[in-house]
Design a protein around this motif. Structure first.
Motif, PDB file in Angstrom:
ATOM      1  N   ALA A 122      38.121  34.915  28.559  1.00 65.34           N
ATOM      2  CA  ALA A 122      38.095  36.371  28.779  1.00 65.34           C
ATOM      3  C   ALA A 122      37.505  37.095  27.575  1.00 65.34           C
ATOM      4  O   ALA A 122      36.780  38.087  27.714  1.00 65.34           O
ATOM      5  CB  ALA A 122      39.510  36.881  29.062  1.00 65.34           C
ATOM      6  N   GLU A 126      34.825  40.162  27.421  1.00 64.54           N
ATOM      7  CA  GLU A 126      35.205  41.445  26.801  1.00 64.54           C
ATOM      8  C   GLU A 126      34.242  41.800  25.667  1.00 64.54           C
ATOM      9  O   GLU A 126      33.820  42.950  25.534  1.00 64.54           O
ATOM     10  CB  GLU A 126      36.631  41.364  26.259  1.00 64.54           C
ATOM     11  CG  GLU A 126      37.690  41.374  27.351  1.00 64.54           C
ATOM     12  CD  GLU A 126      39.083  41.170  26.783  1.00 64.54           C
ATOM     13  OE1 GLU A 126      39.901  40.579  27.485  1.00 64.54           O
ATOM     14  OE2 GLU A 126      39.329  41.591  25.629  1.00 64.54           O
ATOM     15  N   GLN A 130      31.621  43.124  29.624  1.00 59.65           N
ATOM     16  CA  GLN A 130      31.531  42.823  31.053  1.00 59.65           C
ATOM     17  C   GLN A 130      32.891  42.837  31.738  1.00 59.65           C
ATOM     18  O   GLN A 130      32.957  42.814  32.962  1.00 59.65           O
ATOM     19  CB  GLN A 130      30.845  41.478  31.257  1.00 59.65           C
ATOM     20  CG  GLN A 130      29.391  41.532  30.753  1.00 59.65           C
ATOM     21  CD  GLN A 130      28.561  40.394  31.283  1.00 59.65           C
ATOM     22  OE1 GLN A 130      29.031  39.267  31.315  1.00 59.65           O
ATOM     23  NE2 GLN A 130      27.362  40.698  31.709  1.00 59.65           N
ATOM     24  N   LEU A 131      33.952  42.799  30.954  1.00 64.50           N
ATOM     25  CA  LEU A 131      35.302  42.945  31.491  1.00 64.50           C
ATOM     26  C   LEU A 131      36.065  43.844  30.531  1.00 64.50           C
ATOM     27  O   LEU A 131      35.867  43.761  29.315  1.00 64.50           O
ATOM     28  CB  LEU A 131      36.026  41.595  31.560  1.00 64.50           C
ATOM     29  CG  LEU A 131      35.690  40.603  32.662  1.00 64.50           C
ATOM     30  CD1 LEU A 131      36.562  39.351  32.488  1.00 64.50           C
ATOM     31  CD2 LEU A 131      35.938  41.201  34.044  1.00 64.50           C
ATOM     32  N   THR A 132      36.913  44.710  31.065  1.00 66.16           N
ATOM     33  CA  THR A 132      37.797  45.486  30.192  1.00 66.16           C
ATOM     34  C   THR A 132      39.047  44.633  29.957  1.00 66.16           C
ATOM     35  O   THR A 132      39.331  43.720  30.745  1.00 66.16           O
ATOM     36  CB  THR A 132      38.218  46.791  30.874  1.00 66.16           C
ATOM     37  OG1 THR A 132      38.936  46.437  32.071  1.00 66.16           O
ATOM     38  CG2 THR A 132      37.013  47.662  31.224  1.00 66.16           C
ATOM     39  N   ARG A 134      41.889  45.313  30.640  1.00 67.20           N
ATOM     40  CA  ARG A 134      42.733  45.419  31.834  1.00 67.20           C
ATOM     41  C   ARG A 134      42.241  44.482  32.936  1.00 67.20           C
ATOM     42  O   ARG A 134      43.025  43.736  33.527  1.00 67.20           O
ATOM     43  CB  ARG A 134      42.706  46.876  32.312  1.00 67.20           C
ATOM     44  CG  ARG A 134      43.655  47.153  33.453  1.00 67.20           C
ATOM     45  CD  ARG A 134      43.444  48.604  33.946  1.00 67.20           C
ATOM     46  NE  ARG A 134      44.259  48.848  35.116  1.00 67.20           N
ATOM     47  CZ  ARG A 134      45.513  49.247  35.058  1.00 67.20           C
ATOM     48  NH1 ARG A 134      46.082  49.456  33.880  1.00 67.20           N
ATOM     49  NH2 ARG A 134      46.193  49.435  36.167  1.00 67.20           N
ATOM     50  N   SER A 135      40.920  44.477  33.200  1.00 71.84           N
ATOM     51  CA  SER A 135      40.417  43.628  34.286  1.00 71.84           C
ATOM     52  C   SER A 135      40.452  42.155  33.901  1.00 71.84           C
ATOM     53  O   SER A 135      40.444  41.282  34.762  1.00 71.84           O
ATOM     54  CB  SER A 135      39.002  44.051  34.704  1.00 71.84           C
ATOM     55  OG  SER A 135      38.119  43.977  33.612  1.00 71.84           O
ATOM     56  N   ALA A 136      40.511  41.864  32.581  1.00 71.77           N
ATOM     57  CA  ALA A 136      40.555  40.462  32.148  1.00 71.77           C
ATOM     58  C   ALA A 136      41.984  39.914  32.140  1.00 71.77           C
ATOM     59  O   ALA A 136      42.184  38.718  31.963  1.00 71.77           O
ATOM     60  CB  ALA A 136      39.959  40.336  30.747  1.00 71.77           C
ATOM     61  N   ARG A 137      42.961  40.816  32.332  1.00 73.30           N
ATOM     62  CA  ARG A 137      44.349  40.389  32.166  1.00 73.30           C
ATOM     63  C   ARG A 137      44.754  39.206  33.059  1.00 73.30           C
ATOM     64  O   ARG A 137      45.399  38.269  32.580  1.00 73.30           O
ATOM     65  CB  ARG A 137      45.298  41.580  32.389  1.00 73.30           C
ATOM     66  CG  ARG A 137      46.672  41.319  31.799  1.00 73.30           C
ATOM     67  CD  ARG A 137      47.580  42.517  31.895  1.00 73.30           C
ATOM     68  NE  ARG A 137      47.073  43.672  31.177  1.00 73.30           N
ATOM     69  CZ  ARG A 137      47.329  44.933  31.537  1.00 73.30           C
ATOM     70  NH1 ARG A 137      48.054  45.199  32.591  1.00 73.30           N
ATOM     71  NH2 ARG A 137      46.850  45.918  30.831  1.00 73.30           N
ATOM     72  N   PRO A 138      44.362  39.191  34.357  1.00 73.61           N
ATOM     73  CA  PRO A 138      44.754  38.031  35.181  1.00 73.61           C
ATOM     74  C   PRO A 138      44.235  36.711  34.605  1.00 73.61           C
ATOM     75  O   PRO A 138      44.944  35.703  34.599  1.00 73.61           O
ATOM     76  CB  PRO A 138      44.103  38.323  36.540  1.00 73.61           C
ATOM     77  CG  PRO A 138      43.904  39.799  36.565  1.00 73.61           C
ATOM     78  CD  PRO A 138      43.666  40.208  35.137  1.00 73.61           C
ATOM     79  N   ARG A 140      43.543  36.097  31.467  1.00 73.80           N
ATOM     80  CA  ARG A 140      44.256  35.820  30.205  1.00 73.80           C
ATOM     81  C   ARG A 140      45.589  35.120  30.452  1.00 73.80           C
ATOM     82  O   ARG A 140      45.987  34.260  29.686  1.00 73.80           O
ATOM     83  CB  ARG A 140      44.542  37.131  29.463  1.00 73.80           C
ATOM     84  CG  ARG A 140      43.334  37.676  28.766  1.00 73.80           C
ATOM     85  CD  ARG A 140      43.703  38.864  27.892  1.00 73.80           C
ATOM     86  NE  ARG A 140      42.603  39.201  27.049  1.00 73.80           N
ATOM     87  CZ  ARG A 140      42.370  38.637  25.868  1.00 73.80           C
ATOM     88  NH1 ARG A 140      43.207  37.748  25.379  1.00 73.80           N
ATOM     89  NH2 ARG A 140      41.311  38.967  25.168  1.00 73.80           N
TER      90      ARG A 140
END
Ligand SMILES: Nc1ncnc2c1ncn2[C@@H]1O[C@H](COP(=O)(O)OP(=O)(O)OP(=O)(O)O)[C@@H](O)[C@H]1O
Ligand SMILES: [Mg+2]
Length: 143
Positions: A122, A126, A130-132, A134-138, A140
């Protein structure tokens, strides 16, 4: 491998007459001598050679990750027509992980055992916006 004078539009990577010099006291003067090869879009290129023949050094030069004291002294590395040897560290960083990736040779040292694999992957997305977080949390927390 024969190299064409004008690489065609589908040539993604073109290494030409590359020399990489090792520091004084190394086991030899040049890690890579007069190496040329091309990779075309969609092509898988295998470089085969005995241990210490310079495969990793050539790949490190493409990535802008030559060790301190090790330098490309001749040749060029064209990626989409741009000479990677002329890039600043900041410009290299913008390409690494976004347009050029590398899977390092020692998997046991390439991943940090103290971080989840998902977090390490992730992080790359980030870093390139390309990912915030928040959107990378799953990714991670689930890998
Ligand atoms: N950090 C370094 N400092 C000085 N010399 C180095 C360094 N890393 C590698 N070398 C030397 O550079 C040359 C090329 O090494 P390189 O690691 O590119 O070989 P390789 O073809 O990838 O080998 P292998 O198949 O074992 O991975 C060798 O002579 C090696 O001893
Ligand atoms: Mg190697």
């Amino acid at each position: 491998m024969p190299i064409t004078e004008n690489p065609s539009a589908d040539t993604v990577l073109s290494i030409r007459d590359l020399n990489i010099a090792l520091p004084k006291g190394a086991d030899r003067a040049l890690a890579v001598e007069d190496v040329s090869y091309e990779v075309k879009r969609g092509e898988i290129m295998c470089v085969v050679g005995e241990s210490g023949s310079g495969k990793s050094m050539a790949a490190n030069a493409v990535m802008g990750l030559l060790p301190k004291g090790v330098n490309a002294t001749r040749g060029e590395i064209l990626f989409e027509g741009q000479d990677l040897l002329a890039l600043t560290e900041k410009q290299h960083r913008a390409l690494r992980g976004l347009k050029i990736g590398m899977i390092f040779q020692e998997p046991m040292t390439a991943l940090n055992p103290l971080m989840r694999v998902g977090a390490q992957i992730a992080e790359v997305f980030e870093a390139h916006g390309q990912l915030t977080p928040r959107s990378a949390r799953p990714a991670r927390w689930n890998c």
